[in-house]
Design a protein around this motif. Sequence first.
Motif, short mmCIF file in Angstrom:
data_model
loop_
_atom_site.label_atom_id
_atom_site.label_comp_id
_atom_site.label_asym_id
_atom_site.label_seq_id
_atom_site.Cartn_x
_atom_site.Cartn_y
_atom_site.Cartn_z
N LEU A 1 44.71 17.92 74.02
CA LEU A 1 46.18 18.69 74.35
C LEU A 1 47.22 17.59 74.04
CD1 LEU A 1 47.19 21.03 75.95
CD2 LEU A 1 47.19 19.40 77.98
N LEU A 2 48.02 18.32 73.31
CA LEU A 2 49.35 17.39 72.71
C LEU A 2 50.37 18.40 73.45
CD1 LEU A 2 50.04 16.54 69.20
CD2 LEU A 2 51.94 16.98 70.88
N VAL A 3 51.13 17.29 74.47
CA VAL A 3 52.01 18.08 75.02
C VAL A 3 53.52 17.85 74.56
CG1 VAL A 3 50.83 18.05 77.27
CG2 VAL A 3 52.21 16.13 76.78
N VAL A 4 54.31 18.54 74.42
CA VAL A 4 55.75 18.23 73.99
C VAL A 4 56.92 18.15 75.04
CG1 VAL A 4 57.61 19.09 72.50
CG2 VAL A 4 55.34 19.58 71.63
N ALA A 5 57.33 17.14 75.14
CA ALA A 5 58.41 16.98 76.60
C ALA A 5 59.45 16.08 76.29
CB ALA A 5 57.48 16.42 77.66
N ARG A 6 60.38 16.13 76.97
CA ARG A 6 61.60 15.59 76.68
C ARG A 6 61.63 14.04 77.22
NH1 ARG A 6 67.01 18.00 79.45
NH2 ARG A 6 66.32 19.70 78.30
N GLY A 7 62.42 13.50 76.29
CA GLY A 7 62.51 12.05 76.46
C GLY A 7 61.14 11.12 76.69
N ALA B 1 55.25 10.46 77.75
CA ALA B 1 54.29 9.47 78.25
C ALA B 1 53.61 9.38 79.21
CB ALA B 1 54.82 8.19 77.66
N GLN B 2 54.31 9.46 80.30
CA GLN B 2 53.88 9.53 81.79
C GLN B 2 53.00 10.87 82.03
OE1 GLN B 2 56.74 9.30 85.01
NE2 GLN B 2 55.28 9.99 86.48
N LEU B 3 53.37 12.06 81.52
CA LEU B 3 52.55 13.42 81.79
C LEU B 3 51.14 13.17 80.98
CD1 LEU B 3 52.48 16.30 82.57
CD2 LEU B 3 53.68 16.86 80.30
N ALA B 4 51.44 12.61 79.53
CA ALA B 4 50.12 12.40 79.14
C ALA B 4 48.97 11.24 79.71
CB ALA B 4 50.40 12.04 77.38
N ALA B 5 49.60 10.49 80.24
CA ALA B 5 48.72 9.47 81.19
C ALA B 5 48.35 10.15 82.34
CB ALA B 5 49.64 8.24 81.52
N HIS C 1 40.19 12.70 79.76
CA HIS C 1 40.46 13.79 78.93
C HIS C 1 41.52 13.13 77.74
CE1 HIS C 1 39.04 16.41 81.91
NE2 HIS C 1 40.00 15.96 82.78
N THR C 2 41.48 13.90 76.67
CA THR C 2 42.33 13.24 75.61
C THR C 2 43.61 14.12 75.67
OG1 THR C 2 40.28 13.49 74.27
CG2 THR C 2 42.23 13.18 72.88
N VAL C 3 44.46 13.45 75.59
CA VAL C 3 45.93 14.10 75.80
C VAL C 3 46.85 13.05 74.94
CG1 VAL C 3 47.83 14.79 77.30
CG2 VAL C 3 45.49 14.82 78.05
N SER C 4 47.84 13.60 74.42
CA SER C 4 48.77 12.80 73.68
C SER C 4 50.29 13.56 73.72
CB SER C 4 48.56 12.57 72.14
OG SER C 4 48.39 13.66 71.46
N HIS C 5 51.22 13.12 73.56
CA HIS C 5 52.57 13.62 73.56
C HIS C 5 53.39 13.39 72.12
CE1 HIS C 5 53.85 9.59 74.53
NE2 HIS C 5 55.01 9.98 74.33
N VAL C 6 54.58 14.36 72.01
CA VAL C 6 55.50 14.09 70.92
C VAL C 6 56.83 14.56 71.88
CG1 VAL C 6 56.56 15.06 69.12
CG2 VAL C 6 54.08 14.39 69.21
N PRO C 7 57.87 13.68 71.72
CA PRO C 7 59.24 14.06 72.69
C PRO C 7 59.96 14.98 71.85
CG PRO C 7 59.14 11.94 71.40
CD PRO C 7 57.97 12.25 71.30
N ALA C 8 60.55 15.77 72.46
CA ALA C 8 61.48 16.92 72.22
C ALA C 8 62.21 17.37 73.10
CB ALA C 8 60.95 17.70 71.26
N ASP C 9 63.79 17.70 72.96
CA ASP C 9 64.24 18.52 73.66
C ASP C 9 64.25 19.75 73.05
OD1 ASP C 9 66.42 19.92 74.92
OD2 ASP C 9 68.16 18.40 74.62
N LEU C 10 63.91 20.85 73.74
CA LEU C 10 63.49 22.20 73.23
C LEU C 10 64.83 22.97 73.24
CD1 LEU C 10 60.13 23.16 75.27
CD2 LEU C 10 60.66 22.13 72.97
N GLY C 11 65.85 22.51 73.67
CA GLY C 11 67.41 23.27 73.49
C GLY C 11 67.81 22.76 72.19
N SER C 12 67.28 21.81 71.45
CA SER C 12 67.67 21.40 70.34
C SER C 12 66.69 21.73 68.96
CB SER C 12 67.83 19.78 70.22
OG SER C 12 68.06 19.08 68.71
N LEU C 13 67.09 22.54 68.06
CA LEU C 13 66.26 23.03 67.06
C LEU C 13 65.87 21.78 66.06
CD1 LEU C 13 67.75 26.62 65.94
CD2 LEU C 13 65.59 25.72 67.73
#
Length: 322
Positions: free
Chosen positions: A31-37, A41-45, A52-64
């Motif tokens: 599961l790769l979660v996209v979350a702000r700021g 990292a905390q969510l993935a942990a 469970h296998t979880v990673s993350h990539v940061p993104a502000d979804l309001g910014s294309l």
Amino acid sequence: MKHTIVMTGASRGIGRVAAEHILRRSPDVHLLVVARGSSGAQLAAELGAGGHTVSHVPADLGSLADVSSAAGKIRDRPDRGDLPPLRGFVGNAGMQYTNALTEGPDGFEATFAVNVLANHLFVRLFQDRFITPARIGVTVSDTHSGDFTHNMGMVPGPVWKSPGVLARTGVFTKRDTAVGGRTAYSTSKLAAIHLVHEYARRLPTGIDAVAYNPGFVPGTGLARNAGPVSRFAMRRIMPVMTLTPFATSRSAAGRYLADVVLGTTRAPTGSYVDRSRVDRSSQESYDPQRERELREAAERFTAAHAARADAISGDGTSGSPR
């Protein structure tokens, strides 16, 4: 086979519950979660606890620009062998503002940017990288129906206009009030259903697109931009409604979303899943001409950002759904 599901809106509410169900019920999922700021990292942990296998990539979804950067980084990783093949995208994040005047960094009305354009840009950049069978799930809302039976008078119904108009601020009446913000929200959810229908026509065979309606779910973070009285009512009073047929508990709504993502709820491409079953969305939501126009506009609005993601990856293979 180990595979990757990318998910937005997994940090709270029904998304958090759905993410936990997905990981518990499908051990092959990365599961790769996209979350702000730094919250990702905390969510993935937290989600990864217990093996469970979880990673993350940061993104502000309001910014294309942020979305294209995140999607560009994600779609190249399977080719490099440091991420399992991509088999799903869950566009669960949603935003509702207290007015219809909030403008995002790209000049689009902020509700439309998050609830419509961010999802479309992810689909646009992922659609040629999925292995099949693959599933795209987009969380929509009862509010798209616009009648008392579905909205209980709490949210105005959608007011459709041409996509070029909807994408800008100040479109709706009472635009500087919560009524305007809620109208922007219901209209954006109608737009999301329109796009799901168009994806079903255009995406390659084996990539299914499904709209998921959790119903009215009190106690989620959707009202976090509302005033203190509304926030109190959503947190403390409205949850009692889950004891009636008029509302869905957060735990049930999250479980139903996981069912859609994992295919436990059997839903052909283009379906509208109302909680736990396939149903018809509003009569207004079935309009092929409107759907085509919206998709073409979304392509225009996201074109520069898709090209930037291509430049990052250096292959230029991204394209719009056929």
